[in-house]
Write an enzyme that holds these catalytic residues in place. Sequence first.
Site, PDB file in Angstrom:
ATOM      1  N   LYS A 123       0.855  -1.200   0.000  1.00 35.67           N
ATOM      2  CA  LYS A 123       0.000   0.000   0.000  1.00 35.67           C
ATOM      3  C   LYS A 123       0.886   1.244   0.000  1.00 35.67           C
ATOM      4  O   LYS A 123       1.916   1.280   0.690  1.00 35.67           O
ATOM      5  CB  LYS A 123      -0.884  -0.030   1.240  1.00 35.67           C
ATOM      6  CG  LYS A 123      -1.911   1.095   1.315  1.00 35.67           C
ATOM      7  CD  LYS A 123      -2.777   0.933   2.565  1.00 35.67           C
ATOM      8  CE  LYS A 123      -3.886   1.966   2.634  1.00 35.67           C
ATOM      9  NZ  LYS A 123      -4.744   1.807   3.834  1.00 35.67           N
ATOM     10  N   SER A 142      -9.666   1.523   3.028  1.00 39.36           N
ATOM     11  CA  SER A 142      -8.874   2.341   2.140  1.00 39.36           C
ATOM     12  C   SER A 142      -7.812   1.566   1.364  1.00 39.36           C
ATOM     13  O   SER A 142      -7.281   2.085   0.372  1.00 39.36           O
ATOM     14  CB  SER A 142      -8.182   3.439   2.947  1.00 39.36           C
ATOM     15  OG  SER A 142      -7.290   2.879   3.883  1.00 39.36           O
ATOM     16  N   SER A 175      -9.650  -0.874   7.248  1.00 44.76           N
ATOM     17  CA  SER A 175      -9.128  -0.702   5.892  1.00 44.76           C
ATOM     18  C   SER A 175      -8.399  -1.880   5.282  1.00 44.76           C
ATOM     19  O   SER A 175      -8.089  -1.851   4.101  1.00 44.76           O
ATOM     20  CB  SER A 175      -8.198   0.497   5.838  1.00 44.76           C
ATOM     21  OG  SER A 175      -8.949   1.648   5.633  1.00 44.76           O
TER      22      SER A 175
END
Length: 471
Positions: A79, A154, A178
Amino acid sequence: MELNKLTIKQAHQGLIKKEFSSVELTEAVLNQIKRRDKEIHAYLTVTEELALDQAKRIDRKIQNKEEINPLAGIPLAIKDIISVEGVKCTAGSKILENYIAPYDATAIKRLKKAGAVIVGKTNQDEFAMGSSTENSAFGLTKNPHDLERVPGGSSGGSAAAVASDQCLYALGSDTGGSVRQPACFCGVVGFKPTYGRISRYGLIAFASSFDVIGFMTKTAEDAQIVFKVIKGKDEMDSTSVDSKEESKEEKLEVKNLKIGIPKEYFIKGLDPEVEKIVRKTIDQYKEKGAKIVEVSLPHTEYALAVYYIIMPAEASANLARYDSIKYGLSIKENNLLDSYLKTREQGFGDEVRRRIIIGTYVLSAGYYDAYYLKAQKARTLIKEDFNKAFEKADVLMTPTAPTPAFKLGEKTDDPISMYLSDIYTVSANLAGLPAISVPCGKINKLPVGLQIIGRQFDDEKILQIAQILNS
Ligand code: GLN
Protein backbone atom coordinates in the site's frame (compact mmCIF):
# COMPACT_ATOMS: atom_id res chain seq x y z
CA MET A 1 0.25 -23.34 -14.87
CA GLU A 2 -0.39 -19.64 -14.29
CA LEU A 3 2.26 -18.88 -11.72
CA ASN A 4 0.69 -15.61 -10.62
CA LYS A 5 -2.37 -17.51 -9.41
CA LEU A 6 -0.45 -19.56 -6.86
CA THR A 7 -0.68 -19.11 -3.10
CA ILE A 8 2.46 -18.25 -1.15
CA LYS A 9 2.70 -21.82 0.07
CA GLN A 10 2.39 -23.33 -3.41
CA ALA A 11 4.86 -20.86 -4.86
CA HIS A 12 7.41 -21.64 -2.16
CA GLN A 13 7.10 -25.36 -2.88
CA GLY A 14 7.56 -24.74 -6.59
CA LEU A 15 10.62 -22.59 -5.99
CA ILE A 16 12.42 -25.01 -3.75
CA LYS A 17 11.61 -27.93 -6.03
CA LYS A 18 12.96 -25.80 -8.91
CA GLU A 19 9.76 -26.23 -10.90
CA PHE A 20 10.12 -22.56 -11.81
CA SER A 21 12.36 -19.68 -10.83
CA SER A 22 11.55 -16.54 -8.89
CA VAL A 23 12.25 -14.53 -12.05
CA GLU A 24 9.62 -16.58 -13.91
CA LEU A 25 7.15 -16.13 -11.07
CA THR A 26 7.84 -12.40 -10.92
CA GLU A 27 7.49 -12.04 -14.68
CA ALA A 28 4.15 -13.84 -14.54
CA VAL A 29 2.98 -11.26 -12.01
CA LEU A 30 4.39 -8.32 -13.98
CA ASN A 31 2.68 -9.60 -17.13
CA GLN A 32 -0.61 -9.91 -15.32
CA ILE A 33 -0.22 -6.29 -14.18
CA LYS A 34 0.35 -5.24 -17.78
CA ARG A 35 -2.70 -7.20 -18.91
CA ARG A 36 -5.15 -6.45 -16.15
CA ASP A 37 -4.25 -3.22 -14.41
CA LYS A 38 -5.33 -0.84 -17.16
CA GLU A 39 -8.83 -1.85 -16.21
CA ILE A 40 -8.54 -2.25 -12.45
CA HIS A 41 -5.95 0.38 -11.51
CA ALA A 42 -4.73 -1.33 -8.38
CA TYR A 43 -1.18 0.01 -8.74
CA LEU A 44 0.18 3.55 -8.50
CA THR A 45 3.80 2.51 -9.07
CA VAL A 46 5.21 -0.69 -10.51
CA THR A 47 8.77 -1.42 -9.35
CA GLU A 48 9.72 -3.81 -12.09
CA GLU A 49 13.46 -3.31 -11.84
CA LEU A 50 13.57 -3.69 -8.06
CA ALA A 51 11.38 -6.81 -8.31
CA LEU A 52 13.53 -8.53 -10.93
CA ASP A 53 16.70 -7.70 -8.99
CA GLN A 54 15.28 -9.21 -5.83
CA ALA A 55 14.03 -12.25 -7.76
CA LYS A 56 17.46 -12.87 -9.34
CA ARG A 57 19.09 -12.75 -5.93
CA ILE A 58 16.80 -15.45 -4.62
CA ASP A 59 17.28 -17.58 -7.71
CA ARG A 60 21.02 -17.48 -7.09
CA LYS A 61 20.46 -18.59 -3.52
CA ILE A 62 18.31 -21.49 -4.68
CA GLN A 63 20.95 -22.45 -7.23
CA ASN A 64 23.54 -22.42 -4.45
CA LYS A 65 21.28 -24.71 -2.40
CA GLU A 66 20.94 -22.14 0.39
CA GLU A 67 17.91 -22.42 2.60
CA ILE A 68 15.28 -19.80 1.85
CA ASN A 69 12.49 -18.20 3.85
CA PRO A 70 8.90 -19.16 2.86
CA LEU A 71 8.47 -15.62 1.50
CA ALA A 72 11.72 -15.56 -0.47
CA GLY A 73 11.30 -14.94 -4.16
CA ILE A 74 7.56 -14.35 -3.85
CA PRO A 75 6.05 -11.15 -5.31
CA LEU A 76 3.98 -8.82 -3.15
CA ALA A 77 2.45 -5.37 -3.41
CA ILE A 78 2.64 -2.60 -0.81
CA LYS A 79 0.00 0.00 0.00
CA ASP A 80 1.30 3.43 -0.92
CA ILE A 81 1.28 4.58 2.69
CA ILE A 82 4.18 2.32 3.69
CA SER A 83 7.74 3.49 3.03
CA VAL A 84 9.98 1.55 0.66
CA GLU A 85 13.39 3.18 0.34
CA GLY A 86 13.89 5.00 -2.94
CA VAL A 87 10.30 4.43 -4.12
CA LYS A 88 7.53 7.02 -4.41
CA CYS A 89 5.18 7.01 -1.43
CA THR A 90 2.12 9.19 -2.00
CA ALA A 91 -0.40 7.92 0.56
CA GLY A 92 -2.88 8.63 -2.25
CA SER A 93 -2.42 12.37 -1.78
CA LYS A 94 -1.43 15.25 -4.05
CA ILE A 95 0.56 16.67 -1.17
CA LEU A 96 2.97 13.71 -1.42
CA GLU A 97 2.76 13.29 -5.19
CA ASN A 98 6.52 13.49 -5.68
CA TYR A 99 7.70 12.26 -2.31
CA ILE A 100 10.30 9.49 -2.40
CA ALA A 101 10.62 7.52 0.83
CA PRO A 102 14.16 7.88 2.19
CA TYR A 103 14.06 4.69 4.25
CA ASP A 104 12.33 1.32 4.61
CA ALA A 105 9.50 0.75 7.06
CA THR A 106 10.42 -1.93 9.59
CA ALA A 107 7.89 -4.33 8.02
CA ILE A 108 9.57 -3.76 4.65
CA LYS A 109 13.02 -4.25 6.15
CA ARG A 110 11.89 -7.60 7.54
CA LEU A 111 10.32 -8.63 4.24
CA LYS A 112 13.44 -7.69 2.31
CA LYS A 113 15.57 -9.64 4.74
CA ALA A 114 13.34 -12.66 4.12
CA GLY A 115 13.92 -12.22 0.38
CA ALA A 116 10.48 -10.91 -0.61
CA VAL A 117 9.99 -9.46 -4.10
CA ILE A 118 8.31 -6.04 -4.18
CA VAL A 119 6.41 -5.49 -7.43
CA GLY A 120 4.81 -2.14 -6.67
CA LYS A 121 2.81 0.30 -4.58
CA THR A 122 -0.98 0.19 -4.52
CA ASN A 123 -3.76 2.73 -4.72
CA GLN A 124 -5.67 3.82 -1.63
CA ASP A 125 -7.92 6.50 -0.23
CA GLU A 126 -5.97 9.65 0.54
CA PHE A 127 -4.10 9.13 3.82
CA ALA A 128 -6.20 5.97 4.26
CA MET A 129 -9.35 8.01 4.87
CA GLY A 130 -12.20 6.21 3.19
CA SER A 131 -13.96 2.94 2.55
CA SER A 132 -13.97 2.71 -1.23
CA THR A 133 -10.61 3.95 -2.62
CA GLU A 134 -12.57 6.71 -4.35
CA ASN A 135 -10.78 9.32 -2.24
CA SER A 136 -7.45 8.72 -3.96
CA ALA A 137 -5.96 11.76 -5.69
CA PHE A 138 -4.80 9.41 -8.46
CA GLY A 139 -8.00 7.85 -9.75
CA LEU A 140 -10.19 5.06 -8.52
CA THR A 141 -9.65 1.32 -8.33
CA LYS A 142 -12.28 -1.14 -9.51
CA ASN A 143 -13.45 -4.35 -7.91
CA PRO A 144 -12.13 -7.29 -9.97
CA HIS A 145 -15.39 -9.21 -9.36
CA ASP A 146 -17.51 -6.42 -10.86
CA LEU A 147 -15.88 -3.45 -12.53
CA GLU A 148 -18.83 -1.21 -11.69
CA ARG A 149 -18.23 -1.65 -7.99
CA VAL A 150 -15.73 -0.38 -5.45
CA PRO A 151 -12.97 -2.64 -4.13
CA GLY A 152 -13.56 -1.25 -0.63
CA GLY A 153 -11.06 0.90 1.17
CA SER A 154 -8.87 2.34 2.14
CA SER A 155 -6.47 -0.44 1.07
CA GLY A 156 -8.57 -1.08 -2.07
CA GLY A 157 -5.59 -1.29 -4.40
CA SER A 158 -3.95 -4.01 -2.31
CA ALA A 159 -7.15 -6.07 -2.09
CA ALA A 160 -7.89 -5.71 -5.81
CA ALA A 161 -4.28 -6.63 -6.69
CA VAL A 162 -4.47 -9.87 -4.71
CA ALA A 163 -7.95 -10.71 -6.00
CA SER A 164 -6.89 -10.24 -9.63
CA ASP A 165 -3.66 -12.24 -9.24
CA GLN A 166 -1.49 -9.18 -9.80
CA CYS A 167 0.59 -10.21 -6.78
CA LEU A 168 0.52 -13.18 -4.40
CA TYR A 169 -0.14 -11.04 -1.32
CA ALA A 170 -0.17 -7.40 -0.32
CA LEU A 171 0.39 -5.14 2.67
CA GLY A 172 -2.24 -2.64 3.73
CA SER A 173 -3.02 -0.59 6.81
CA ASP A 174 -6.04 -0.83 9.08
CA THR A 175 -7.16 2.10 11.21
CA GLY A 176 -10.89 1.38 11.22
CA GLY A 177 -11.24 -1.58 8.90
CA SER A 178 -9.13 -0.70 5.89
CA VAL A 179 -7.62 -4.15 5.46
CA ARG A 180 -10.63 -6.27 6.41
CA GLN A 181 -13.40 -4.43 4.55
CA PRO A 182 -11.62 -4.32 1.15
CA ALA A 183 -10.50 -7.95 1.64
CA CYS A 184 -14.16 -8.81 2.22
CA PHE A 185 -15.34 -6.87 -0.87
CA CYS A 186 -12.66 -8.47 -3.05
CA GLY A 187 -12.99 -12.02 -1.73
CA VAL A 188 -9.54 -12.41 -0.17
CA VAL A 189 -8.26 -12.93 3.38
CA GLY A 190 -7.51 -9.70 5.31
CA PHE A 191 -5.67 -9.73 8.62
CA LYS A 192 -5.37 -6.91 11.16
CA PRO A 193 -3.06 -7.79 14.05
CA THR A 194 -3.32 -6.72 17.68
CA TYR A 195 -2.28 -3.06 17.95
CA GLY A 196 1.49 -3.03 18.34
CA ARG A 197 2.30 -6.49 17.05
CA ILE A 198 3.58 -5.10 13.77
CA SER A 199 5.79 -2.03 13.95
CA ARG A 200 4.33 1.21 12.60
CA TYR A 201 7.76 2.63 11.82
CA GLY A 202 7.63 3.78 8.21
CA LEU A 203 3.83 3.69 8.02
CA ILE A 204 2.65 7.24 7.29
CA ALA A 205 0.70 8.26 10.38
CA PHE A 206 -3.06 8.70 10.18
CA ALA A 207 -4.61 8.03 13.62
CA SER A 208 -1.76 6.71 15.70
CA SER A 209 -3.69 4.99 18.49
CA PHE A 210 -5.54 2.87 15.89
CA ASP A 211 -3.11 2.42 12.98
CA VAL A 212 -1.68 -1.00 12.28
CA ILE A 213 -0.08 -2.57 9.25
CA GLY A 214 -2.04 -5.60 8.08
CA PHE A 215 -2.13 -7.65 4.90
CA MET A 216 -4.21 -9.51 2.35
CA THR A 217 -3.51 -13.05 1.18
CA LYS A 218 -5.34 -15.71 -0.80
CA THR A 219 -5.54 -18.11 2.16
CA ALA A 220 -5.44 -17.90 5.96
CA GLU A 221 -2.46 -20.24 5.91
CA ASP A 222 -0.58 -17.71 3.82
CA ALA A 223 -1.50 -14.98 6.31
CA GLN A 224 0.17 -16.99 9.05
CA ILE A 225 3.35 -17.21 6.97
CA VAL A 226 3.45 -13.44 6.40
CA PHE A 227 2.71 -12.59 10.02
CA LYS A 228 5.60 -14.74 11.22
CA VAL A 229 8.03 -12.67 9.17
CA ILE A 230 6.87 -9.14 9.95
CA LYS A 231 5.61 -9.27 13.53
CA GLY A 232 7.51 -8.36 16.65
CA LYS A 233 8.95 -5.59 18.74
CA ASP A 234 10.92 -2.87 17.06
CA GLU A 235 13.04 -0.29 18.79
CA MET A 236 11.86 2.33 16.28
CA ASP A 237 8.24 2.05 17.48
CA SER A 238 7.80 2.31 21.23
CA THR A 239 4.23 1.01 20.99
CA SER A 240 5.36 -2.24 19.37
CA VAL A 241 5.31 -5.36 21.49
CA ASP A 242 6.88 -8.74 21.36
CA SER A 243 5.06 -11.80 20.22
CA LYS A 244 3.55 -14.12 22.73
CA GLU A 245 5.10 -17.24 21.29
CA GLU A 246 3.17 -19.63 23.48
CA SER A 247 -0.18 -18.81 21.89
CA LYS A 248 1.22 -19.92 18.56
CA GLU A 249 2.33 -23.30 19.86
CA GLU A 250 -1.00 -24.22 21.41
CA LYS A 251 -2.71 -26.87 19.36
CA LEU A 252 -6.20 -25.70 18.67
CA GLU A 253 -9.04 -28.11 19.34
CA VAL A 254 -12.25 -27.04 17.63
CA LYS A 255 -14.33 -28.95 20.12
CA ASN A 256 -12.96 -26.84 22.96
CA LEU A 257 -13.65 -23.63 21.11
CA LYS A 258 -16.32 -21.23 22.31
CA ILE A 259 -17.49 -18.86 19.62
CA GLY A 260 -19.34 -15.73 20.70
CA ILE A 261 -21.93 -14.13 18.46
CA PRO A 262 -22.43 -10.48 19.45
CA LYS A 263 -26.15 -9.87 19.24
CA GLU A 264 -25.70 -6.16 18.50
CA TYR A 265 -24.05 -7.03 15.18
CA PHE A 266 -27.05 -8.80 13.69
CA ILE A 267 -29.39 -5.88 13.40
CA LYS A 268 -31.30 -3.73 10.93
CA GLY A 269 -29.03 -2.51 8.16
CA LEU A 270 -27.36 -5.90 7.78
CA ASP A 271 -28.17 -7.31 4.35
CA PRO A 272 -30.28 -10.45 5.00
CA GLU A 273 -28.34 -12.40 2.35
CA VAL A 274 -25.06 -11.51 4.07
CA GLU A 275 -26.52 -12.59 7.39
CA LYS A 276 -27.61 -15.93 5.94
CA ILE A 277 -24.18 -16.71 4.52
CA VAL A 278 -22.36 -15.63 7.69
CA ARG A 279 -24.65 -17.69 9.95
CA LYS A 280 -24.22 -20.72 7.70
CA THR A 281 -20.46 -20.33 7.93
CA ILE A 282 -20.59 -20.14 11.72
CA ASP A 283 -22.65 -23.36 11.61
CA GLN A 284 -19.71 -25.08 9.94
CA TYR A 285 -17.70 -24.46 13.10
CA LYS A 286 -20.58 -25.81 15.14
CA GLU A 287 -20.66 -28.96 13.05
CA LYS A 288 -16.96 -29.43 13.76
CA GLY A 289 -17.71 -29.34 17.49
CA ALA A 290 -17.36 -25.69 18.50
CA LYS A 291 -19.80 -24.25 21.01
CA ILE A 292 -21.74 -21.20 19.94
CA VAL A 293 -22.78 -18.68 22.60
CA GLU A 294 -24.56 -15.38 22.31
CA VAL A 295 -22.66 -12.44 23.78
CA SER A 296 -23.45 -8.77 24.17
CA LEU A 297 -21.34 -5.73 23.32
CA PRO A 298 -23.78 -3.15 24.64
CA HIS A 299 -21.82 -0.03 23.65
CA THR A 300 -21.52 -1.06 20.00
CA GLU A 301 -23.97 1.64 18.96
CA TYR A 302 -21.43 4.30 20.01
CA ALA A 303 -18.45 2.75 18.24
CA LEU A 304 -18.70 4.65 14.96
CA ALA A 305 -19.34 7.98 16.69
CA VAL A 306 -16.40 7.45 19.03
CA TYR A 307 -14.15 6.49 16.14
CA TYR A 308 -15.21 9.51 14.10
CA ILE A 309 -14.23 11.81 16.98
CA ILE A 310 -10.93 10.34 18.17
CA MET A 311 -9.66 9.40 14.71
CA PRO A 312 -9.99 12.92 13.21
CA ALA A 313 -8.51 14.44 16.37
CA GLU A 314 -5.39 12.32 15.90
CA ALA A 315 -5.38 12.82 12.14
CA SER A 316 -5.55 16.60 12.44
CA ALA A 317 -2.47 16.54 14.67
CA ASN A 318 -0.58 14.05 12.49
CA LEU A 319 -1.30 15.93 9.28
CA ALA A 320 0.05 19.19 10.69
CA ARG A 321 3.47 18.04 9.49
CA TYR A 322 2.52 18.78 5.86
CA ASP A 323 3.54 22.39 6.10
CA SER A 324 5.18 23.01 2.69
CA ILE A 325 8.61 22.90 4.33
CA LYS A 326 9.41 19.41 5.54
CA TYR A 327 7.76 17.13 3.01
CA GLY A 328 6.07 17.02 -0.33
CA LEU A 329 4.19 19.76 -2.10
CA SER A 330 5.55 23.23 -1.52
CA ILE A 331 3.84 26.25 -3.01
CA LYS A 332 5.95 29.33 -2.43
CA GLU A 333 4.11 32.51 -1.47
CA ASN A 334 5.33 35.83 -0.09
CA ASN A 335 5.22 34.72 3.49
CA LEU A 336 5.31 31.48 5.41
CA LEU A 337 1.66 31.46 6.44
CA ASP A 338 0.45 31.92 2.87
CA SER A 339 2.72 29.13 1.62
CA TYR A 340 1.37 26.92 4.33
CA LEU A 341 -2.25 27.70 3.56
CA LYS A 342 -1.90 27.44 -0.23
CA THR A 343 0.02 24.17 -0.06
CA ARG A 344 -2.54 22.56 2.20
CA GLU A 345 -5.46 23.94 0.24
CA GLN A 346 -4.13 22.49 -3.00
CA GLY A 347 -2.54 19.39 -1.54
CA PHE A 348 -5.39 17.91 0.48
CA GLY A 349 -8.62 16.50 -0.94
CA ASP A 350 -12.13 17.06 0.46
CA GLU A 351 -12.31 14.11 2.83
CA VAL A 352 -8.95 14.89 4.39
CA ARG A 353 -9.96 18.52 4.89
CA ARG A 354 -13.27 17.46 6.40
CA ARG A 355 -11.45 15.35 8.96
CA ILE A 356 -8.88 18.02 9.79
CA ILE A 357 -11.74 20.42 10.47
CA ILE A 358 -13.64 17.92 12.63
CA GLY A 359 -10.44 16.97 14.43
CA THR A 360 -9.41 20.50 15.32
CA TYR A 361 -12.99 21.26 16.36
CA VAL A 362 -13.29 18.35 18.82
CA LEU A 363 -9.91 19.27 20.33
CA SER A 364 -10.60 22.99 20.63
CA ALA A 365 -11.00 24.73 24.00
CA GLY A 366 -14.60 24.47 25.12
CA TYR A 367 -15.36 21.39 23.02
CA TYR A 368 -12.53 19.14 24.15
CA ASP A 369 -14.42 17.89 27.22
CA ALA A 370 -17.73 17.53 25.44
CA TYR A 371 -16.37 15.54 22.48
CA TYR A 372 -12.81 14.28 22.68
CA LEU A 373 -12.73 13.44 26.38
CA LYS A 374 -16.19 11.91 26.32
CA ALA A 375 -15.27 9.79 23.31
CA GLN A 376 -12.16 8.53 25.13
CA LYS A 377 -14.35 7.45 28.05
CA ALA A 378 -16.73 5.68 25.69
CA ARG A 379 -13.73 3.98 24.06
CA THR A 380 -12.88 2.49 27.45
CA LEU A 381 -16.44 1.20 27.82
CA ILE A 382 -16.20 -0.45 24.40
CA LYS A 383 -12.95 -2.15 25.45
CA GLU A 384 -14.60 -3.35 28.64
CA ASP A 385 -17.50 -4.80 26.63
CA PHE A 386 -15.00 -6.97 24.79
CA ASN A 387 -13.30 -8.05 28.02
CA LYS A 388 -16.66 -9.21 29.36
CA ALA A 389 -17.57 -10.98 26.12
CA PHE A 390 -14.23 -12.80 26.16
CA GLU A 391 -15.08 -14.22 29.58
CA LYS A 392 -17.81 -16.21 27.81
CA ALA A 393 -16.17 -16.85 24.45
CA ASP A 394 -12.68 -17.43 23.00
CA VAL A 395 -13.36 -15.57 19.78
CA LEU A 396 -16.18 -13.56 18.29
CA MET A 397 -17.64 -14.04 14.82
CA THR A 398 -19.47 -11.35 12.88
CA PRO A 399 -19.99 -10.21 9.31
CA THR A 400 -17.05 -8.08 8.08
CA ALA A 401 -19.30 -5.57 6.33
CA PRO A 402 -23.08 -5.11 6.32
CA THR A 403 -23.36 -5.41 2.52
CA PRO A 404 -21.27 -6.71 -0.36
CA ALA A 405 -19.28 -4.21 -2.48
CA PHE A 406 -21.39 -1.19 -3.41
CA LYS A 407 -21.46 0.63 -6.73
CA LEU A 408 -18.80 3.19 -7.69
CA GLY A 409 -20.14 6.65 -6.89
CA GLU A 410 -22.99 5.29 -4.78
CA LYS A 411 -21.81 6.80 -1.50
CA THR A 412 -19.41 9.55 -2.53
CA ASP A 413 -21.88 12.34 -1.78
CA ASP A 414 -22.97 10.90 1.53
CA PRO A 415 -20.10 10.61 4.01
CA ILE A 416 -22.28 9.14 6.76
CA SER A 417 -23.45 6.25 4.62
CA MET A 418 -19.81 5.70 3.60
CA TYR A 419 -18.79 5.66 7.29
CA LEU A 420 -21.50 3.08 8.01
CA SER A 421 -19.69 0.47 5.95
CA ASP A 422 -17.13 0.32 8.79
CA ILE A 423 -19.72 -0.47 11.40
CA TYR A 424 -18.44 -4.00 12.07
CA THR A 425 -14.73 -3.28 11.82
CA VAL A 426 -14.00 -0.12 13.85
CA SER A 427 -14.60 -1.69 17.26
CA ALA A 428 -11.59 -3.99 16.94
CA ASN A 429 -9.45 -0.89 16.30
CA LEU A 430 -10.98 0.99 19.23
CA ALA A 431 -10.07 -1.93 21.47
CA GLY A 432 -6.76 -2.77 19.72
CA LEU A 433 -7.83 -6.38 19.07
CA PRO A 434 -6.72 -8.77 16.32
CA ALA A 435 -9.30 -9.54 13.63
CA ILE A 436 -9.40 -11.31 10.32
CA SER A 437 -11.83 -11.34 7.41
CA VAL A 438 -12.19 -14.63 5.55
CA PRO A 439 -14.21 -15.10 2.36
CA CYS A 440 -17.22 -17.27 3.14
CA GLY A 441 -19.55 -17.12 0.18
CA LYS A 442 -20.97 -14.96 -2.57
CA ILE A 443 -24.14 -13.14 -3.43
CA ASN A 444 -24.34 -13.48 -7.20
CA LYS A 445 -20.72 -12.76 -8.03
CA LEU A 446 -20.00 -10.54 -5.01
CA PRO A 447 -17.92 -11.94 -2.14
CA VAL A 448 -19.05 -11.94 1.50
CA GLY A 449 -16.66 -12.04 4.46
CA LEU A 450 -16.74 -13.56 7.93
CA GLN A 451 -14.90 -11.56 10.59
CA ILE A 452 -13.19 -13.36 13.47
CA ILE A 453 -12.14 -11.13 16.38
CA GLY A 454 -9.74 -12.44 19.02
CA ARG A 455 -8.52 -11.46 22.46
CA GLN A 456 -5.57 -9.09 22.62
CA PHE A 457 -2.44 -11.00 21.49
CA ASP A 458 -4.46 -14.00 20.25
CA ASP A 459 -3.37 -13.25 16.69
CA GLU A 460 -1.98 -16.72 16.07
CA LYS A 461 -5.14 -18.27 17.42
CA ILE A 462 -7.49 -16.45 15.05
CA LEU A 463 -5.16 -17.26 12.17
CA GLN A 464 -5.56 -20.94 13.06
CA ILE A 465 -9.31 -20.67 13.48
CA ALA A 466 -9.61 -19.03 10.08
CA GLN A 467 -7.81 -22.02 8.54
CA ILE A 468 -10.39 -24.44 9.88
CA LEU A 469 -12.92 -23.11 7.37
CA ASN A 470 -11.23 -24.72 4.40
CA SER A 471 -10.13 -27.87 6.16
N1 GLN B 1 -12.95 3.66 6.46
C1 GLN B 1 -12.40 4.10 7.71
C2 GLN B 1 -12.06 5.56 7.65
O1 GLN B 1 -12.31 6.16 6.66
C3 GLN B 1 -11.21 3.26 8.05
C4 GLN B 1 -9.98 3.70 7.37
C5 GLN B 1 -8.80 2.86 7.69
O2 GLN B 1 -8.90 1.83 8.34
N2 GLN B 1 -7.66 3.37 7.26
O3 GLN B 1 -11.54 6.11 8.58
